[in-house]
Design a protein around this motif. Structure first.
Motif, PDB file in Angstrom:
ATOM      1  N   GLY A   1       0.838  -1.195   0.000  1.00 18.32           N
ATOM      2  CA  GLY A   1       0.000   0.000   0.000  1.00 18.32           C
ATOM      3  C   GLY A   1       0.868   1.238   0.000  1.00 18.32           C
ATOM      4  N   PRO A   2       0.275   2.391   0.290  1.00 19.61           N
ATOM      5  CA  PRO A   2       1.048   3.630   0.270  1.00 19.61           C
ATOM      6  C   PRO A   2       2.223   3.586   1.253  1.00 19.61           C
ATOM      7  N   ILE A   3       3.380   3.985   0.772  1.00 17.65           N
ATOM      8  CA  ILE A   3       4.592   4.003   1.581  1.00 17.65           C
ATOM      9  C   ILE A   3       5.040   5.450   1.725  1.00 17.65           C
ATOM     10  N   SER A   4       5.206   5.878   2.957  1.00 16.75           N
ATOM     11  CA  SER A   4       5.764   7.205   3.186  1.00 16.75           C
ATOM     12  C   SER A   4       7.197   7.032   3.658  1.00 16.75           C
ATOM     13  N   THR A   5       7.948   8.106   3.588  1.00 14.52           N
ATOM     14  CA  THR A   5       9.356   8.045   3.968  1.00 14.52           C
ATOM     15  C   THR A   5       9.677   9.148   4.970  1.00 14.52           C
ATOM     16  N   GLY A   6      10.761   8.951   5.673  1.00 11.68           N
ATOM     17  CA  GLY A   6      11.261   9.943   6.612  1.00 11.68           C
ATOM     18  C   GLY A   6      12.758   9.768   6.762  1.00 11.68           C
ATOM     19  N   ARG A   7      13.402  10.787   7.257  1.00 14.54           N
ATOM     20  CA  ARG A   7      14.848  10.717   7.469  1.00 14.54           C
ATOM     21  C   ARG A   7      15.149   9.789   8.645  1.00 14.54           C
ATOM     22  N   MET A   8      16.197   9.021   8.491  1.00 19.15           N
ATOM     23  CA  MET A   8      16.663   8.156   9.575  1.00 19.15           C
ATOM     24  C   MET A   8      18.182   8.136   9.495  1.00 19.15           C
ATOM     25  N   PHE A   9      18.827   8.666  10.508  1.00 18.98           N
ATOM     26  CA  PHE A   9      20.282   8.840  10.474  1.00 18.98           C
ATOM     27  C   PHE A   9      20.610   9.561   9.167  1.00 18.98           C
ATOM     28  N   SER A  10      21.426   8.975   8.326  1.00 20.09           N
ATOM     29  CA  SER A  10      21.725   9.609   7.038  1.00 20.09           C
ATOM     30  C   SER A  10      21.040   8.849   5.907  1.00 20.09           C
ATOM     31  N   GLY A  11      19.961   8.158   6.224  1.00 24.85           N
ATOM     32  CA  GLY A  11      19.241   7.380   5.226  1.00 24.85           C
ATOM     33  C   GLY A  11      17.763   7.684   5.240  1.00 24.85           C
ATOM     34  N   THR A  12      16.977   6.669   4.899  1.00 27.01           N
ATOM     35  CA  THR A  12      15.541   6.834   4.744  1.00 27.01           C
ATOM     36  C   THR A  12      14.793   5.709   5.436  1.00 27.01           C
ATOM     37  N   ALA A  13      13.815   6.071   6.255  1.00 27.48           N
ATOM     38  CA  ALA A  13      12.918   5.096   6.872  1.00 27.48           C
ATOM     39  C   ALA A  13      11.690   4.959   5.978  1.00 27.48           C
ATOM     40  N   LEU A  14      11.151   3.738   5.880  1.00 30.55           N
ATOM     41  CA  LEU A  14       9.955   3.464   5.079  1.00 30.55           C
ATOM     42  C   LEU A  14       8.812   3.080   6.011  1.00 30.55           C
ATOM     43  N   TYR A  15       7.690   3.767   5.833  1.00 27.58           N
ATOM     44  CA  TYR A  15       6.536   3.594   6.716  1.00 27.58           C
ATOM     45  C   TYR A  15       5.295   3.166   5.937  1.00 27.58           C
ATOM     46  N   VAL A  16       4.478   2.352   6.570  1.00 29.95           N
ATOM     47  CA  VAL A  16       3.130   2.044   6.092  1.00 29.95           C
ATOM     48  C   VAL A  16       2.184   2.309   7.257  1.00 29.95           C
ATOM     49  N   GLU A  17       0.906   2.362   6.947  1.00 29.79           N
ATOM     50  CA  GLU A  17      -0.105   2.533   8.000  1.00 29.79           C
ATOM     51  C   GLU A  17       0.187   3.749   8.887  1.00 29.79           C
ATOM     52  N   GLY A  18       0.746   4.772   8.306  1.00 30.63           N
ATOM     53  CA  GLY A  18       1.027   6.001   9.039  1.00 30.63           C
ATOM     54  C   GLY A  18       2.366   6.012   9.730  1.00 30.63           C
ATOM     55  N   ASP A  19       2.493   5.264  10.827  1.00 35.09           N
ATOM     56  CA  ASP A  19       3.710   5.333  11.639  1.00 35.09           C
ATOM     57  C   ASP A  19       4.403   3.989  11.840  1.00 35.09           C
ATOM     58  N   VAL A  20       4.133   3.037  10.974  1.00 36.03           N
ATOM     59  CA  VAL A  20       4.721   1.704  11.115  1.00 36.03           C
ATOM     60  C   VAL A  20       5.961   1.607  10.218  1.00 36.03           C
ATOM     61  N   MET A  21       7.143   1.739  10.833  1.00 35.15           N
ATOM     62  CA  MET A  21       8.391   1.676  10.084  1.00 35.15           C
ATOM     63  C   MET A  21       8.797   0.205   9.908  1.00 35.15           C
ATOM     64  N   PHE A  22       8.647  -0.287   8.694  1.00 33.22           N
ATOM     65  CA  PHE A  22       8.938  -1.698   8.435  1.00 33.22           C
ATOM     66  C   PHE A  22      10.301  -1.913   7.797  1.00 33.22           C
ATOM     67  N   ALA A  23      10.921  -0.853   7.292  1.00 32.46           N
ATOM     68  CA  ALA A  23      12.221  -0.983   6.627  1.00 32.46           C
ATOM     69  C   ALA A  23      12.936   0.359   6.629  1.00 32.46           C
ATOM     70  N   ALA A  24      14.231   0.297   6.345  1.00 26.80           N
ATOM     71  CA  ALA A  24      15.039   1.508   6.222  1.00 26.80           C
ATOM     72  C   ALA A  24      16.116   1.261   5.181  1.00 26.80           C
ATOM     73  N   ILE A  25      16.529   2.333   4.555  1.00 26.30           N
ATOM     74  CA  ILE A  25      17.657   2.267   3.623  1.00 26.30           C
ATOM     75  C   ILE A  25      18.771   3.089   4.263  1.00 26.30           C
ATOM     76  N   LEU A  26      19.835   2.393   4.621  1.00 28.62           N
ATOM     77  CA  LEU A  26      20.968   3.039   5.280  1.00 28.62           C
ATOM     78  C   LEU A  26      22.255   2.548   4.629  1.00 28.62           C
ATOM     79  N   GLY A  27      23.072   3.467   4.180  1.00 32.57           N
ATOM     80  CA  GLY A  27      24.340   3.080   3.562  1.00 32.57           C
ATOM     81  C   GLY A  27      24.170   2.231   2.321  1.00 32.57           C
ATOM     82  N   GLY A  28      23.075   2.422   1.599  1.00 30.14           N
ATOM     83  CA  GLY A  28      22.841   1.663   0.369  1.00 30.14           C
ATOM     84  C   GLY A  28      22.292   0.262   0.589  1.00 30.14           C
ATOM     85  N   THR A  29      22.036  -0.102   1.837  1.00 30.42           N
ATOM     86  CA  THR A  29      21.490  -1.420   2.168  1.00 30.42           C
ATOM     87  C   THR A  29      20.061  -1.256   2.667  1.00 30.42           C
ATOM     88  N   VAL A  30      19.212  -2.209   2.305  1.00 25.42           N
ATOM     89  CA  VAL A  30      17.840  -2.212   2.796  1.00 25.42           C
ATOM     90  C   VAL A  30      17.795  -3.060   4.056  1.00 25.42           C
TER      91      VAL A  30
END
Length: 129
Positions: free
Chosen positions: A19-48
């Motif tokens: 479904g819709p995925i929103s993003t936010g900053r996490m350290f120097s990468g990106t956090a991936l969220y669903v359902e508003g505030d449920v962070m299920f993944a992050a991209i940090l240093g080129g790794t998922v």
């Protein structure tokens, strides 16, 4: 280092079935969220990195995933609450979705704990904050 836009677009495509995925900053990468505030993944240093807990760790370990690690003044630290997405899933949307769905339970649990912590903090008298 900021997340490569092409990598972010690819990951969003891989996980589009959630479904819709929103993003936010996490350290120097990106956090991936669903359902508003449920962070299920992050991209940090080129790794998922996928959200994990004791109930999912063995499956990640069996697939050759590794825990997120970072350096502190006292030395390296491991955060097993984030496990690397298996390399084979990077080019296989079906496999990527299996890992994303597996990560949802620990991600939802973490979101519930975070909401409760936030509510407790807001409920404290102003003088205690």
């Amino acid at each position: 280092m900021a997340t490569d836009p092409a990598l972010l677009a690819h990951i969003r495509d891989l996980f589009a079935g959630l479904g819709p995925i929103s993003t936010g900053r996490m350290f120097s990468g990106t956090a991936l969220y669903v359902e508003g505030d449920v962070m299920f993944a992050a991209i940090l240093g080129g790794t998922v990195w996928m959200k994990s807990d004791d109930s999912t760790r063995a499956q990640f370990d069996a697939a050759g995933s590794r825990p997120f690690s970072y350096m502190r003044g006292s030395g390296p630290r491991e955060a097993a609450s984030l496990m690397s997405l298996p390399d084979s899933a990077m080019d296989d949307p079906d496999e990527a979705m299996q890992w994303a769905r597996l990560s949802l339970a620990p991600a939802r649990d973490a979101a519930i704990r975070k909401r409760a912590q936030k509510a407790r903090k807001l409920a404290r008298p102003q003088a205690e904050r």
